[in-house]
Write a protein that holds these residues in place. Structure first.
Motif, PDB file in Angstrom:
ATOM      1  N   HIS A 244       6.227 -17.471  -0.933  1.00  0.00           N
ATOM      2  CA  HIS A 244       7.685 -17.522  -1.031  1.00  0.00           C
ATOM      3  C   HIS A 244       8.298 -16.192  -0.600  1.00  0.00           C
ATOM      4  N   THR A 245       9.272 -16.261   0.281  1.00  0.00           N
ATOM      5  CA  THR A 245       9.997 -15.077   0.740  1.00  0.00           C
ATOM      6  C   THR A 245      10.588 -14.323  -0.447  1.00  0.00           C
ATOM      7  N   GLY A 246      10.374 -13.011  -0.473  1.00  0.00           N
ATOM      8  CA  GLY A 246      11.000 -12.178  -1.497  1.00  0.00           C
ATOM      9  C   GLY A 246      10.264 -12.121  -2.814  1.00  0.00           C
ATOM     10  N   HIS A 247       9.229 -12.958  -3.017  1.00  0.00           N
ATOM     11  CA  HIS A 247       8.484 -12.886  -4.277  1.00  0.00           C
ATOM     12  C   HIS A 247       7.650 -11.607  -4.270  1.00  0.00           C
ATOM     13  N   PRO A 248       7.592 -10.881  -5.409  1.00  0.00           N
ATOM     14  CA  PRO A 248       6.859  -9.610  -5.437  1.00  0.00           C
ATOM     15  C   PRO A 248       5.405  -9.730  -4.961  1.00  0.00           C
ATOM     16  N   GLU A 249       4.755 -10.846  -5.287  1.00  0.00           N
ATOM     17  CA  GLU A 249       3.353 -11.000  -4.860  1.00  0.00           C
ATOM     18  C   GLU A 249       3.250 -11.105  -3.336  1.00  0.00           C
ATOM     19  N   THR A 250       4.182 -11.838  -2.739  1.00  0.00           N
ATOM     20  CA  THR A 250       4.201 -11.979  -1.276  1.00  0.00           C
ATOM     21  C   THR A 250       4.464 -10.629  -0.618  1.00  0.00           C
ATOM     22  N   ILE A 251       5.434  -9.905  -1.143  1.00  0.00           N
ATOM     23  CA  ILE A 251       5.763  -8.571  -0.604  1.00  0.00           C
ATOM     24  C   ILE A 251       4.547  -7.658  -0.717  1.00  0.00           C
TER      25      ILE A 251
ATOM     26  N   LYS B 198       0.817  -1.224   0.000  1.00  0.00           N
ATOM     27  CA  LYS B 198       0.000   0.000   0.000  1.00  0.00           C
ATOM     28  C   LYS B 198       0.846   1.267   0.000  1.00  0.00           C
ATOM     29  N   SER B 199       2.057   1.178   0.538  1.00  0.00           N
ATOM     30  CA  SER B 199       2.933   2.349   0.620  1.00  0.00           C
ATOM     31  C   SER B 199       3.303   2.895  -0.758  1.00  0.00           C
ATOM     32  N   VAL B 200       3.263   2.029  -1.798  1.00  0.00           N
ATOM     33  CA  VAL B 200       3.699   2.449  -3.138  1.00  0.00           C
ATOM     34  C   VAL B 200       2.689   3.402  -3.785  1.00  0.00           C
TER      35      VAL B 200
ATOM     36  N   ARG C  49     -10.002  -7.668   5.024  1.00  0.00           N
ATOM     37  CA  ARG C  49     -11.285  -7.980   5.673  1.00  0.00           C
ATOM     38  C   ARG C  49     -11.060  -8.776   6.964  1.00  0.00           C
ATOM     39  N   HIS C  50     -10.174  -9.761   6.899  1.00  0.00           N
ATOM     40  CA  HIS C  50      -9.856 -10.546   8.093  1.00  0.00           C
ATOM     41  C   HIS C  50      -9.227  -9.671   9.179  1.00  0.00           C
ATOM     42  N   SER C  51      -8.333  -8.776   8.734  1.00  0.00           N
ATOM     43  CA  SER C  51      -7.653  -7.900   9.693  1.00  0.00           C
ATOM     44  C   SER C  51      -8.636  -6.964  10.385  1.00  0.00           C
ATOM     45  N   GLU C  52      -9.590  -6.439   9.613  1.00  0.00           N
ATOM     46  CA  GLU C  52     -10.617  -5.563  10.203  1.00  0.00           C
ATOM     47  C   GLU C  52     -11.459  -6.311  11.243  1.00  0.00           C
ATOM     48  N   GLY C  53     -11.542  -7.640  11.073  1.00  0.00           N
ATOM     49  CA  GLY C  53     -12.274  -8.468  12.036  1.00  0.00           C
ATOM     50  C   GLY C  53     -11.413  -8.889  13.220  1.00  0.00           C
ATOM     51  N   GLY C  54     -10.208  -8.318  13.314  1.00  0.00           N
ATOM     52  CA  GLY C  54      -9.338  -8.592  14.462  1.00  0.00           C
ATOM     53  C   GLY C  54      -8.434  -9.801  14.313  1.00  0.00           C
ATOM     54  N   LEU C  55      -8.368 -10.365  13.082  1.00  0.00           N
ATOM     55  CA  LEU C  55      -7.561 -11.565  12.890  1.00  0.00           C
ATOM     56  C   LEU C  55      -6.159 -11.226  12.401  1.00  0.00           C
ATOM     57  N   GLN C  56      -5.190 -11.999  12.871  1.00  0.00           N
ATOM     58  CA  GLN C  56      -3.831 -11.932  12.323  1.00  0.00           C
ATOM     59  C   GLN C  56      -3.784 -12.916  11.148  1.00  0.00           C
ATOM     60  N   ILE C  57      -3.016 -12.575  10.115  1.00  0.00           N
ATOM     61  CA  ILE C  57      -3.003 -13.369   8.886  1.00  0.00           C
ATOM     62  C   ILE C  57      -1.723 -14.189   8.786  1.00  0.00           C
ATOM     63  N   ILE C  58      -1.861 -15.435   8.363  1.00  0.00           N
ATOM     64  CA  ILE C  58      -0.701 -16.243   7.973  1.00  0.00           C
ATOM     65  C   ILE C  58      -0.770 -16.399   6.461  1.00  0.00           C
ATOM     66  N   MET C  59       0.309 -16.006   5.788  1.00  0.00           N
ATOM     67  CA  MET C  59       0.365 -16.124   4.328  1.00  0.00           C
ATOM     68  C   MET C  59       1.239 -17.303   3.933  1.00  0.00           C
TER      69      MET C  59
ATOM     70  N   GLN D 252      -0.067  -4.958   2.481  1.00  0.00           N
ATOM     71  CA  GLN D 252      -1.407  -4.374   2.569  1.00  0.00           C
ATOM     72  C   GLN D 252      -1.754  -4.010   4.014  1.00  0.00           C
ATOM     73  N   LEU D 253      -1.030  -4.601   4.958  1.00  0.00           N
ATOM     74  CA  LEU D 253      -1.340  -4.418   6.379  1.00  0.00           C
ATOM     75  C   LEU D 253      -0.087  -4.003   7.138  1.00  0.00           C
ATOM     76  N   PRO D 254      -0.246  -3.425   8.343  1.00  0.00           N
ATOM     77  CA  PRO D 254       0.926  -3.013   9.118  1.00  0.00           C
ATOM     78  C   PRO D 254       1.843  -4.207   9.429  1.00  0.00           C
ATOM     79  N   GLU D 255       3.104  -3.909   9.666  1.00  0.00           N
ATOM     80  CA  GLU D 255       4.092  -4.954   9.946  1.00  0.00           C
ATOM     81  C   GLU D 255       3.650  -5.812  11.134  1.00  0.00           C
ATOM     82  N   GLY D 256       3.821  -7.120  10.975  1.00  0.00           N
ATOM     83  CA  GLY D 256       3.445  -8.041  12.053  1.00  0.00           C
ATOM     84  C   GLY D 256       2.038  -8.586  11.933  1.00  0.00           C
TER      85      GLY D 256
END
Length: 316
Positions: free
Chosen positions: A126-133, A83-85, A113-123, A138-142
């Motif tokens: 692959h580390t470093g892949h542009p889609e993962t980044i 989102k920062s971009v 949507r999950h985050s707004e409901g108070g949930l932490q997300i597990i994705m 989209q959400l704050p760190e952590g």
């Protein structure tokens, strides 16, 4: 001396998906509308041939927004961006077009949507892949934790095991994610999954087609780029499905001819960002050395189309 016979199994569907097709059109239409140069943050899709072709038409590929001037349009790649971009592009009053694949955007919306409901997300990704980044951004760190393997699931440290959801990188192997999802559900029984499978239709279809040809082919060539996740997964899927030799090739010049010694049948497919022209190039190279009989193996029909953003459909 006659060429040895070779049966060529051509996987269908293969090659371009609707998201890639849309992303390439976005760059071409942007150049048409605003003239060259148009800047593109990261490779629009992971394929050297496509990138070089667009560069010749007036696209300038850069790594970061800081490499772009304020007064030229910039396009964000099909893999999605944090989102920062776009926030920074807006701050600089830049004209920008987001070419993120709509199926990746769906994962972004889901995570929010999950985050707004108070949930932490597990994705699962692959580390470093542009889609993962992009998705994690989209959400704050952590708020989004990344797991790549079943082993990672055992080690991941969550805030509250009762308040979790998971999302998946769209280009992964369907078979790989099954084990990781099972491990997540075993460790965190309350974890919420996506409403619909995150792995995109094109990834699923191309992997199913490869499985169908793997049982017939002595060797399989996957036309695609080394940095293309979905192309690399196709090589793995072919090997797991019982094909004795599978190789990723960017162009026909990459074919390992020694590996085809004594081979009677070959399968060919292409990753979602590889143009059909490169598949035809590989077929022509095989026809130069073998007496080729082509059989197309179709496992699904695709009729998905994604519209380009309205800003490009409007008259300049």
């Amino acid at each position: 001396m006659t060429n040895p016979p070779l049966t060529l199994y051509l996987a269908a569907p293969r090659g371009f998906c609707a998201g890639v097709d849309r992303a390439i059109k976005i760059v071409e239409m942007a150049i048409e509308k605003w003239g060259a140069p148009v800047y593109v943050r990261h490779e629009i899709v992971h394929n050297k041939y496509v990138v070089d072709d667009l560069r010749a038409k007036g696209a300038v590929f850069v790594e970061e927004l800081s490499d772009c001037p304020d007064d030229r349009p910039v396009i964000f790649s099909a893999h999605g961006v944090p989102k920062s971009v776009p926030a920074e592009a807006s701050r600089r009053e830049m004209v920008y077009v987001d070419a993120t694949c709509p199926l990746v955007s769906k994962v972004h919306i889901e995570a929010e949507r999950h985050s707004e409901g108070g949930l932490q997300i597990i994705m699962i990704g692959h580390t470093g892949h542009p889609e993962t980044i992009g998705t994690m951004g989209q959400l704050p760190e952590g708020e989004v934790l990344l797991v790549e393997t079943v082993e990672d699931v055992a080690k991941v440290a969550v805030r509250d095991p009762e308040q979790l959801a998971y999302v998946t990188q769209t280009t992964l192997s369907v078979d790989d994610t099954v084990d990781i999802v099972a491990a997540l559900q075993e460790r965190f029984p309350a974890i919420k999954g996506p409403h619909k499978e995150d792995i995109c239709y094109a990834t699923t279809n191309r992997q199913a087609a490869v499985k169908a040809i793997a049982e017939h082919a002595d060797a399989i060539f996957v036309v695609g780029a080394p940095n293309s996740s979905n192309s690399r997964r196709l090589v793995e899927v072919a090997a797991r499905a019982g094909c004795g030799y599978s190789q990723l090739v960017q162009r026909a010049t990459d074919i390992d001819w020694d590996a085809l010694e004594g081979v009677r049948s070959v399968g060919i497919t292409a990753g979602a960002s590889a143009p059909e022209l490169l598949v035809e190039e590989v077929i022509a190279a095989l026809q130069g050395r073998f007496d080729v009989t082509i059989e197309e193996v179709e496992t699904a029909k695709e009729a998905v189309e994604f519209k380009v953003p309205r800003v490009l459909r409007e008259q300049a």
